[in-house]
Design an enzyme around this catalytic site. Structure first.
Site, PDB file in Angstrom:
ATOM      1  N   GLU A  50       0.792   3.972   1.742  1.00 17.53           N
ATOM      2  CA  GLU A  50       1.190   4.436   3.074  1.00 17.53           C
ATOM      3  C   GLU A  50       2.345   3.607   3.624  1.00 17.53           C
ATOM      4  O   GLU A  50       3.318   4.143   4.137  1.00 17.53           O
ATOM      5  CB  GLU A  50       0.023   4.340   4.068  1.00 17.53           C
ATOM      6  CG  GLU A  50      -1.218   5.081   3.669  1.00 17.53           C
ATOM      7  CD  GLU A  50      -2.236   4.188   2.992  1.00 17.53           C
ATOM      8  OE1 GLU A  50      -1.913   3.575   1.946  1.00 17.53           O
ATOM      9  OE2 GLU A  50      -3.374   4.115   3.483  1.00 17.53           O
ATOM     10  N   HIS A  75       0.847  -1.188   0.000  1.00 20.74           N
ATOM     11  CA  HIS A  75       0.000   0.000   0.000  1.00 20.74           C
ATOM     12  C   HIS A  75       0.884   1.240   0.000  1.00 20.74           C
ATOM     13  O   HIS A  75       1.991   1.220   0.551  1.00 20.74           O
ATOM     14  CB  HIS A  75      -0.881   0.038   1.246  1.00 20.74           C
ATOM     15  CG  HIS A  75      -1.991  -0.958   1.234  1.00 20.74           C
ATOM     16  ND1 HIS A  75      -3.136  -0.788   1.971  1.00 20.74           N
ATOM     17  CD2 HIS A  75      -2.135  -2.135   0.583  1.00 20.74           C
ATOM     18  CE1 HIS A  75      -3.950  -1.813   1.775  1.00 20.74           C
ATOM     19  NE2 HIS A  75      -3.352  -2.649   0.946  1.00 20.74           N
ATOM     20  N   CYS A  80      -2.622  -0.268   7.410  1.00 22.00           N
ATOM     21  CA  CYS A  80      -1.875   0.991   7.370  1.00 22.00           C
ATOM     22  C   CYS A  80      -2.063   1.788   8.659  1.00 22.00           C
ATOM     23  O   CYS A  80      -1.118   2.400   9.157  1.00 22.00           O
ATOM     24  CB  CYS A  80      -2.264   1.796   6.141  1.00 22.00           C
ATOM     25  SG  CYS A  80      -1.740   0.986   4.608  1.00 22.00           S
ATOM     26  N   CYS A  82      -6.421   1.950   5.640  1.00 21.53           N
ATOM     27  CA  CYS A  82      -7.052   0.692   6.044  1.00 21.53           C
ATOM     28  C   CYS A  82      -6.518   0.267   7.412  1.00 21.53           C
ATOM     29  O   CYS A  82      -5.659   0.919   8.001  1.00 21.53           O
ATOM     30  CB  CYS A  82      -6.752  -0.386   4.998  1.00 21.53           C
ATOM     31  SG  CYS A  82      -5.015  -0.917   5.000  1.00 21.53           S
TER      32      CYS A  82
END
Length: 157
Positions: free
Chosen positions: A54, A52, A85, A82
């Site tokens: 992040e 991801h 993260c 999410c």
């Protein structure tokens, strides 16, 4: 510090993701009014569920600073983080998170729960929501609309 200025940089990262067929999510990390890390989603490219924007930006910032404690940094991300993260944000002790679009199906900052403000954790983060939300959300809407159209075209062939 202009939240819009740095969110624009996260949007640039999100556009890089879209160009390679990734979900258009981008992130930048700022310390002392300077971008120290930037990343975009690479899940499809790497075939890794953890790739991801992040998480990749946080890993890059930790490497740049030589520490996992990002206590003087701000994370800018185009989509509400999410659960994974959010957990990494807590563990890296980022004090401020700025996000663009809400994620009603997977966001754990404001939408489904409030992990970054959970008092039982040893760290909480200030949250600034909705910065350039329309632009961030429109990128995602356009991406998934095009993805569905492409799938439909393939089925009709």
């Amino acid at each position: 510090m202009s939240h819009e200025k740095y969110m624009q940089q996260a949007i640039i990262e999100a556009k890089k993701a879209a160009e390679i067929g990734e979900v258009p999510i981008g992130a930048v990390i700022v310390k002392d009014d300077e971008i120290i890390a930037r990343a975009h989603n690479l899940r499809e490219t790497s075939q890794q569920p953890t790739a991801h924007a992040e998480l990749l930006a946080i890993e890059s910032a930790c490497e740049a600073l030589g520490t996992f404690r990002l206590e003087e940094c701000t994370l800018y991300v185009t989509l509400e983080p999410c659960v994974m993260c959010s957990g990494v944000i807590i563990m890296s002790r980022i004090p401020t998170v700025v996000y663009g679009a809400s994620d009603k199906k997977g966001g754990t900052v404001d939408s489904l729960m409030h992990l970054l403000n959970e008092k039982r954790f040893n760290h909480q983060a200030e949250v600034v929501a909705g910065v350039l939300a329309d632009e961030c959300g429109q990128m995602l809407t356009d991406f998934f609309k095009e993805l569905r159209a492409n799938k439909k075209r393939k089925r009709l062939k």
